[in-house]
Design an enzyme around this catalytic site. Structure first.
Site, PDB file in Angstrom:
ATOM      1  N   CYS A  74       0.859  -1.183   0.000  1.00  0.00           N
ATOM      2  CA  CYS A  74       0.000   0.000   0.000  1.00  0.00           C
ATOM      3  C   CYS A  74       0.893   1.230   0.000  1.00  0.00           C
ATOM      4  CB  CYS A  74      -0.900   0.017   1.236  1.00  0.00           C
ATOM      5  SG  CYS A  74      -2.062   1.406   1.234  1.00  0.00           S
ATOM      6  N   GLY A 103      -3.772  -3.092   1.179  1.00  0.00           N
ATOM      7  CA  GLY A 103      -3.981  -2.131   0.105  1.00  0.00           C
ATOM      8  C   GLY A 103      -5.120  -1.173   0.343  1.00  0.00           C
ATOM      9  N   GLU A 104      -5.146  -0.131  -0.467  1.00  0.00           N
ATOM     10  CA  GLU A 104      -6.209   0.870  -0.409  1.00  0.00           C
ATOM     11  C   GLU A 104      -7.095   0.660  -1.649  1.00  0.00           C
ATOM     12  OE1 GLU A 104      -7.771   3.218   1.444  1.00  0.00           O
ATOM     13  OE2 GLU A 104      -8.931   3.455  -0.394  1.00  0.00           O
ATOM     14  N   SER A 111     -13.497  -0.658   2.304  1.00  0.00           N
ATOM     15  CA  SER A 111     -12.909   0.140   3.382  1.00  0.00           C
ATOM     16  C   SER A 111     -11.871   1.080   2.787  1.00  0.00           C
ATOM     17  CB  SER A 111     -12.257  -0.785   4.413  1.00  0.00           C
ATOM     18  OG  SER A 111     -11.609  -0.034   5.415  1.00  0.00           O
ATOM     19  N   SER A 169     -11.922   4.641   7.364  1.00  0.00           N
ATOM     20  CA  SER A 169     -10.928   4.532   8.431  1.00  0.00           C
ATOM     21  C   SER A 169     -10.622   5.929   8.929  1.00  0.00           C
ATOM     22  CB  SER A 169      -9.669   3.837   7.902  1.00  0.00           C
ATOM     23  OG  SER A 169      -9.994   2.517   7.526  1.00  0.00           O
ATOM     24  N   HIS A 184      -9.994   7.167  12.536  1.00  0.00           N
ATOM     25  CA  HIS A 184      -8.866   7.104  13.488  1.00  0.00           C
ATOM     26  C   HIS A 184      -8.555   8.409  14.220  1.00  0.00           C
ATOM     27  CE1 HIS A 184      -8.494   3.218  11.787  1.00  0.00           C
ATOM     28  NE2 HIS A 184      -7.859   3.579  10.704  1.00  0.00           N
ATOM     29  N   CYS A 243      -4.401  -6.509   9.502  1.00  0.00           N
ATOM     30  CA  CYS A 243      -3.945  -5.868   8.271  1.00  0.00           C
ATOM     31  C   CYS A 243      -2.456  -6.029   7.955  1.00  0.00           C
ATOM     32  CB  CYS A 243      -4.285  -4.384   8.398  1.00  0.00           C
ATOM     33  SG  CYS A 243      -4.024  -3.399   6.951  1.00  0.00           S
TER      34      CYS A 243
END
Ligand code: SAH
Ligand code: SF4
Length: 355
Positions: free
Chosen positions: A119, A170-171, A200, A223, A225, A342
């Site tokens: 990523c 990964g994104e 996500s 995400s 956070h 992850c």
């Protein structure tokens, strides 16, 4: 990916697959209905090769093999947790390693799959982020994780996969060219309801807007956070490119487009993003969008000496959110004993093979 010139059947949207198969059979003076037979083998069975498609004449199976690619990654390693969570480390054609995780929970079986090898986002709390970006996965490499996991689940009596989340490595919204078709293939090919599929993202605004435009009701997990831009920037470099106010606009657009209820993911890191004064700000953001909040204790990674928040901090966050009418759950990470969070299994494997 790479050298094989044959088109990958797992990477084609179902309409295109059927069109290409029909053209293939027509060219060979075979009945067109064979296209539907082959599509059924691909989406409704887990045969590994065209040669196993027993209702197709043998010479036609050989011709299929020459014209198309039906390929799945090899499991480089399979680890099974005490809690039933199963992690596969898949070796792709070019040797890249990606992971997917099967998470049983009551009558559900959720598959967490990867959208990239590595990523590029560099989030400071994430093992995948530290390991860097190798390459995009193709749509076929994404859906192959699903098809191979389906077979593993059937062979090990885990039952059918009921939900899919794009929360592995990964994104996903930084690989939209592959992720969009993979969503279509899982939904319209394999028949998994859109509402059972969740993407996500760490906040790729154009990707959120694109997802909002799709007619299917795919789920979106954001995400977050941190509820404030300044703190979020320290955890998520992408915050500089798409700051929180812009991100919130995109989420409002997703919501207004009739999308499913958004989920906020909030990984709780001790003394980093768990200050009690942050909870009301989080409640405000979530409240406005009627978002569901998942509080997840941080899973320590080798690159930082951070720790998960203390249980009383997590409880205080939960209580504040609840008092303010926000739906919230505390998620214990699953499969801790096999490093199912992850990017971690791949990290360990890479360390072992000395990369
Ligand atoms: N790139 C996407 C999807 C993959 S990451 C995204 O960031 O949303 C999947 C989830 O795992 C994200 O919510 C991410 O923030 C979380 N995560 C990453 N590292 C973690 C860690 N060390 N502890 C707990 N959660 C983590
Ligand atoms: Fe990439 Fe998601 Fe990890 Fe960030 S949290 S580095 S976006 S995988």
């Amino acid at each position: 990916m790479g050298e094989d010139p044959r088109p990958d059947v797992l990477g084609m949207e179902p309409e295109e697959l059927k069109r290409r198969l029909a053209a293939h059979f027509e060219e060979r003076d075979e009945p067109r209905y064979r296209a539907d037979q082959v599509a059924r083998w691909i989406y409704r069975s887990d045969v590994r090769h065209f040669s196993e498609m027993t209702n197709i004449p043998v010479p036609a199976r050989e011709a299929l093999e020459e014209a198309f690619l039906l390929q799945e990654p090899e499991a480089d390693r399979t680890s099974r947790s005490n809690d039933g969570t199963v992690k596969h480390l898949w070796k792709l054609q070019d040797g890249e390693l990606v992971e997917s995780v099967l998470i049983p929970s009551g009558s559900r079986l959720t598959l967490c799959l990867s959208s990239q090898a590595g990523c590029a986002m560099g989030c400071t709390f994430c093992a995948t982020g530290w390991a860097g970006f190798d390459r995009q996965l193709t749509a076929g490499e994404i859906t192959a994780q699903y098809r191979a996991s389906l077979r593993w689940a059937r062979e090990h009596e885990y039952g059918p996969i009921t939900n899919v989340v794009y929360m592995g490595m990964g994104e996903p919204l930084a690989n939209r060219a592959s992720v969009h078709p993979s969503l279509t293939i899982l939904n319209r090919g394999f028949g998994l309801g859109a509402r059972r599929i969740t993407v996500s993202t760490v906040g790729v605004v154009p990707g959120i807007l694109e997802l909002a435009k799709r007619s299917e009701q795919f789920g979106l997990a954001l995400s977050l956070h941190a509820p404030e831009s300044e703190l979020r920037r320290e955890l998520i470099p992408l915050e500089k490119r798409y700051p929180l106010p812009e991100l919130m606009d995109a989420l409002r657009a997703f919501d207004a487009a009739g999308g499913r209820r958004i989920t906020f993911e909030y990984t709780m890191i001790r003394d980093v993003n768990d200050g009690p004064e942050l909870a009301p700000a989080l409640a405000e953001l979530a409240g406005e969008l009627r978002a569901f909040v998942n509080l997840i204790p941080y899973n320590p990674i080798p690159y930082r000496d951070w720790k998960p928040s203390l249980p009383e901090r997590i409880e205080s966050f939960r209580a504040t959110l609840e008092e303010r009418g926000v739906e919230v759950a505390v998620r214990e990470p699953r499969g801790r004993d096999i490093d199912a969070a992850c990017g971690q299994l791949r990290g360990n494997a890479l360390a072992q093979i000395g990369e």
